[in-house]
Design a protein around this motif. Structure first.
Motif, PDB file in Angstrom:
ATOM      1  N   LEU A  23      11.107   2.072   4.179  1.00 34.57           N
ATOM      2  CA  LEU A  23      11.826   2.724   5.280  1.00 34.57           C
ATOM      3  C   LEU A  23      11.460   4.191   5.430  1.00 34.57           C
ATOM      4  CD1 LEU A  23      15.375   1.165   4.962  1.00 34.57           C
ATOM      5  CD2 LEU A  23      13.686   0.746   6.711  1.00 34.57           C
ATOM      6  N   VAL A  24      11.293   4.918   4.326  1.00 37.32           N
ATOM      7  CA  VAL A  24      11.155   6.372   4.478  1.00 37.32           C
ATOM      8  C   VAL A  24       9.710   6.837   4.536  1.00 37.32           C
ATOM      9  CG1 VAL A  24      13.345   6.817   3.349  1.00 37.32           C
ATOM     10  CG2 VAL A  24      11.254   6.939   2.013  1.00 37.32           C
ATOM     11  N   ARG A  25       8.769   6.089   3.986  1.00 36.10           N
ATOM     12  CA  ARG A  25       7.398   6.596   3.983  1.00 36.10           C
ATOM     13  C   ARG A  25       6.702   6.246   5.284  1.00 36.10           C
ATOM     14  NH1 ARG A  25       5.397   8.919  -0.716  1.00 36.10           N
ATOM     15  NH2 ARG A  25       3.782   9.528   0.738  1.00 36.10           N
ATOM     16  N   ARG A  26       5.815   7.132   5.724  1.00 33.79           N
ATOM     17  CA  ARG A  26       5.102   6.925   6.981  1.00 33.79           C
ATOM     18  C   ARG A  26       3.667   6.507   6.752  1.00 33.79           C
ATOM     19  NH1 ARG A  26       7.494  10.031  10.974  1.00 33.79           N
ATOM     20  NH2 ARG A  26       5.488  10.593  11.829  1.00 33.79           N
ATOM     21  N   ASN A  27       3.161   6.745   5.554  1.00 37.64           N
ATOM     22  CA  ASN A  27       1.793   6.362   5.230  1.00 37.64           C
ATOM     23  C   ASN A  27       1.736   4.848   5.011  1.00 37.64           C
ATOM     24  OD1 ASN A  27      -0.639   5.890   3.906  1.00 37.64           O
ATOM     25  ND2 ASN A  27      -0.687   7.984   3.153  1.00 37.64           N
ATOM     26  N   ALA A  28       0.924   4.155   5.798  1.00 37.92           N
ATOM     27  CA  ALA A  28       0.912   2.689   5.745  1.00 37.92           C
ATOM     28  C   ALA A  28       0.533   2.176   4.360  1.00 37.92           C
ATOM     29  CB  ALA A  28      -0.058   2.148   6.790  1.00 37.92           C
ATOM     30  N   ILE A  29      -0.314   2.906   3.633  1.00 31.03           N
ATOM     31  CA  ILE A  29      -0.721   2.437   2.304  1.00 31.03           C
ATOM     32  C   ILE A  29       0.456   2.483   1.337  1.00 31.03           C
ATOM     33  CG2 ILE A  29      -2.244   2.926   0.380  1.00 31.03           C
ATOM     34  CD1 ILE A  29      -4.346   3.694   2.281  1.00 31.03           C
ATOM     35  N   ALA A  70      -2.168 -11.161  -4.091  1.00 23.95           N
ATOM     36  CA  ALA A  70      -3.543 -10.659  -4.133  1.00 23.95           C
ATOM     37  C   ALA A  70      -4.234 -10.896  -2.800  1.00 23.95           C
ATOM     38  CB  ALA A  70      -4.311 -11.334  -5.268  1.00 23.95           C
ATOM     39  N   ALA A  71      -4.066 -12.118  -2.236  1.00 22.49           N
ATOM     40  CA  ALA A  71      -4.672 -12.419  -0.940  1.00 22.49           C
ATOM     41  C   ALA A  71      -4.110 -11.515   0.140  1.00 22.49           C
ATOM     42  CB  ALA A  71      -4.438 -13.887  -0.584  1.00 22.49           C
ATOM     43  N   GLU A  72      -2.773 -11.315   0.098  1.00 23.16           N
ATOM     44  CA  GLU A  72      -2.101 -10.505   1.108  1.00 23.16           C
ATOM     45  C   GLU A  72      -2.594  -9.059   1.061  1.00 23.16           C
ATOM     46  OE1 GLU A  72       1.355  -9.087  -0.362  1.00 23.16           O
ATOM     47  OE2 GLU A  72       1.225  -7.550   1.180  1.00 23.16           O
ATOM     48  N   VAL A  73      -2.763  -8.528  -0.146  1.00 21.40           N
ATOM     49  CA  VAL A  73      -3.228  -7.147  -0.276  1.00 21.40           C
ATOM     50  C   VAL A  73      -4.643  -7.000   0.282  1.00 21.40           C
ATOM     51  CG1 VAL A  73      -3.997  -5.459  -1.960  1.00 21.40           C
ATOM     52  CG2 VAL A  73      -1.748  -6.445  -2.157  1.00 21.40           C
ATOM     53  N   ALA A  74      -5.495  -7.999  -0.017  1.00 23.76           N
ATOM     54  CA  ALA A  74      -6.877  -7.901   0.465  1.00 23.76           C
ATOM     55  C   ALA A  74      -6.913  -7.868   1.985  1.00 23.76           C
ATOM     56  CB  ALA A  74      -7.684  -9.084  -0.071  1.00 23.76           C
ATOM     57  N   VAL A  75      -6.180  -8.807   2.640  1.00 23.43           N
ATOM     58  CA  VAL A  75      -6.183  -8.847   4.106  1.00 23.43           C
ATOM     59  C   VAL A  75      -5.520  -7.599   4.680  1.00 23.43           C
ATOM     60  CG1 VAL A  75      -5.392 -10.125   6.099  1.00 23.43           C
ATOM     61  CG2 VAL A  75      -6.222 -11.349   4.132  1.00 23.43           C
ATOM     62  N   GLY A  76      -4.381  -7.207   4.083  1.00 18.70           N
ATOM     63  CA  GLY A  76      -3.665  -6.044   4.601  1.00 18.70           C
ATOM     64  C   GLY A  76      -4.493  -4.780   4.526  1.00 18.70           C
TER      65      GLY A  76
ATOM     66  N   LEU B  69      -8.069  -2.068  -5.877  1.00 20.78           N
ATOM     67  CA  LEU B  69      -8.257  -2.213  -4.428  1.00 20.78           C
ATOM     68  C   LEU B  69      -7.516  -1.113  -3.683  1.00 20.78           C
ATOM     69  CD1 LEU B  69      -9.812  -4.306  -2.885  1.00 20.78           C
ATOM     70  CD2 LEU B  69      -7.722  -5.579  -2.532  1.00 20.78           C
ATOM     71  N   PHE B  70      -6.250  -0.865  -4.095  1.00 16.54           N
ATOM     72  CA  PHE B  70      -5.461   0.189  -3.452  1.00 16.54           C
ATOM     73  C   PHE B  70      -6.146   1.541  -3.600  1.00 16.54           C
ATOM     74  CE2 PHE B  70      -1.490  -2.379  -3.311  1.00 16.54           C
ATOM     75  CZ  PHE B  70      -1.123  -2.034  -2.037  1.00 16.54           C
ATOM     76  N   PHE B  72      -9.190   2.204  -4.275  1.00 16.80           N
ATOM     77  CA  PHE B  72     -10.464   2.222  -3.560  1.00 16.80           C
ATOM     78  C   PHE B  72     -10.240   2.556  -2.090  1.00 16.80           C
ATOM     79  CE2 PHE B  72     -13.439  -0.239  -0.948  1.00 16.80           C
ATOM     80  CZ  PHE B  72     -14.600   0.426  -1.275  1.00 16.80           C
ATOM     81  N   VAL B  73      -9.262   1.882  -1.463  1.00 22.20           N
ATOM     82  CA  VAL B  73      -9.022   2.120  -0.034  1.00 22.20           C
ATOM     83  C   VAL B  73      -8.504   3.536   0.201  1.00 22.20           C
ATOM     84  CG1 VAL B  73      -7.596   1.428   1.918  1.00 22.20           C
ATOM     85  CG2 VAL B  73      -8.722  -0.289   0.553  1.00 22.20           C
ATOM     86  N   VAL B  74      -7.592   4.000  -0.677  1.00 22.91           N
ATOM     87  CA  VAL B  74      -7.063   5.362  -0.505  1.00 22.91           C
ATOM     88  C   VAL B  74      -8.200   6.366  -0.543  1.00 22.91           C
ATOM     89  CG1 VAL B  74      -5.690   7.151  -1.599  1.00 22.91           C
ATOM     90  CG2 VAL B  74      -4.780   4.856  -1.431  1.00 22.91           C
ATOM     91  N   MET B  75      -9.115   6.174  -1.501  1.00 20.21           N
ATOM     92  CA  MET B  75     -10.191   7.157  -1.634  1.00 20.21           C
ATOM     93  C   MET B  75     -11.251   6.972  -0.559  1.00 20.21           C
ATOM     94  SD  MET B  75     -10.387   7.306  -5.728  1.00 20.21           S
ATOM     95  CE  MET B  75      -9.039   8.051  -6.625  1.00 20.21           C
ATOM     96  N   LEU B  76     -11.451   5.728  -0.109  1.00 23.76           N
ATOM     97  CA  LEU B  76     -12.410   5.479   0.966  1.00 23.76           C
ATOM     98  C   LEU B  76     -11.961   6.145   2.256  1.00 23.76           C
ATOM     99  CD1 LEU B  76     -14.885   3.649   1.925  1.00 23.76           C
ATOM    100  CD2 LEU B  76     -13.142   2.110   2.759  1.00 23.76           C
TER     101      LEU B  76
END
Lengths: 100, 202
Positions: A23-29, A70-76, B69-70, B72-76
């Motif tokens: 809810l509070v963070r704006r960075n999608a990662i 793991a699959a979800e993270v890769a696609v996301g 993976l996380f 890697f993407v953050v740094m990429l």
């Protein structure tokens, strides 16, 4: 032996922390990482209940959750990279249009 | 206080600290590392719950593969930047979400504390030792849960194909860079001004 309810309390706290992060963070990662935190909290509850019931099914379910996560993270993350190339931002508010 | 309870409390504190740190850290790389700390703590909790297989899986898949993976993407992407809180679209968004989350947490904790303690097998160490055997998980996976296991394989395949397709598109038709976009808009505007039909600049 630690009571199952202690584990459930910890799991509930971690889950709500994950919701707070979404809810509070704006960075999608970071939003993504918060979702992972919520999945982990659910896994913890699964294993705690599996121990209480004296049953293996909870552990098998955690195995499935980890695989699908793991699959979800890769696609996301692939989606995020594509969006970042288009918009030059990872801010969730900037990605509010369906029309590219 | 037993040693197990002591270990649980310490690990739980580390897990919570990791979660809080992930949310409050301004730098995305720091967020990822706090999340890693949280994953390690949860792995230790799995060990305390007599499931060494999930301990190993948590460390290799979550702390190993997913976090790499996380990072890697953050740094990429180079998005370690600071967020601008003043750009919130909804006024008071931060405080509203904190209050709502607190309400949810209080609810969850109350329900857990009010629940009748069910009959627990947790004292039955012989049974727990039996359940800690990875061979039992493997056997269950290939008998009772064979169909979900196959479906998970399909999900992973779809994930792989999806990632490849997403990057393929980005590579082939490639989104325009800032300068290319400006040029295309300028070109379209010139064509419209000179009476020619505007081409679709994609």
């Amino acid at each position: 032996m630690v009571e199952t309810s202690y584990y459930i309390l910890l799991s509930a706290s971690l889950f709500t922390l994950g919701i707070l992060g979404v809810l509070v963070r704006r960075n999608a990662i970071v939003v993504f990482m918060s979702v992972e935190l919520m999945l982990n909290a659910a896994n913890l509850a699964f294993v705690a209940f599996a121990r209480q019931q004296g049953n293996i099914d909870g552990q098998v379910l955690v195995f499935f959750v980890i695989t699908v996560a793991a699959a979800e993270v890769a696609v996301g993350l692939a989606l995020l990279v594509t969006i970042f190339r288009n918009k030059q931002t990872a801010d969730v508010d900037a990605i509010s249009q369906l029309h590219g | 206080m037993s040693f197990e309870l002591f270990m649980f409390l310490v690990t739980a504190a580390i897990a919570l600290a990791g979660g809080v740190g992930m949310i409050v850290a301004r730098n995305t790389v720091h967020s990822a590392l706090f999340l890693l700390l949280n994953f390690f703590a949860i792995a230790v909790l799995f060990l305390l719950l007599h499931s060494p297989f999930l301990f190993a899986i948590q460390l290799t898949i979550y702390a190993g593969a997913i976090m790499v993976l996380f990072l890697f993407v953050v740094m990429l992407l180079g998005v370690e930047s600071i967020e601008d809180r003043t750009k919130d679209r909804l006024a008071g968004q931060l405080w509203l979400s904190v209050v709502l989350t607190l309400i949810l947490m209080v609810q969850a904790i109350t329900i857990t504390l009010l629940a009748e303690p069910a009959e627990s097998q947790a004292q039955n160490t012989a049974l727990l030792d039996q359940l800690a055997d990875p061979a039992l998980i493997g056997a269950t996976l290939f008998t009772t849960y064979l169909l979900p296991f196959q479906i998970t394989g399909v999900i992973l395949l779809v994930g792989i194909v999806g990632v490849v397709v997403l990057h393929q598109r980005a590579h082939l038709y490639g989104p325009l860079s800032e300068t290319e976009r400006e040029f295309a808009e300028q070109y379209a505007a010139e064509r419209t001004a000179s009476g020619q039909p505007a081409e679709q600049a994609s």
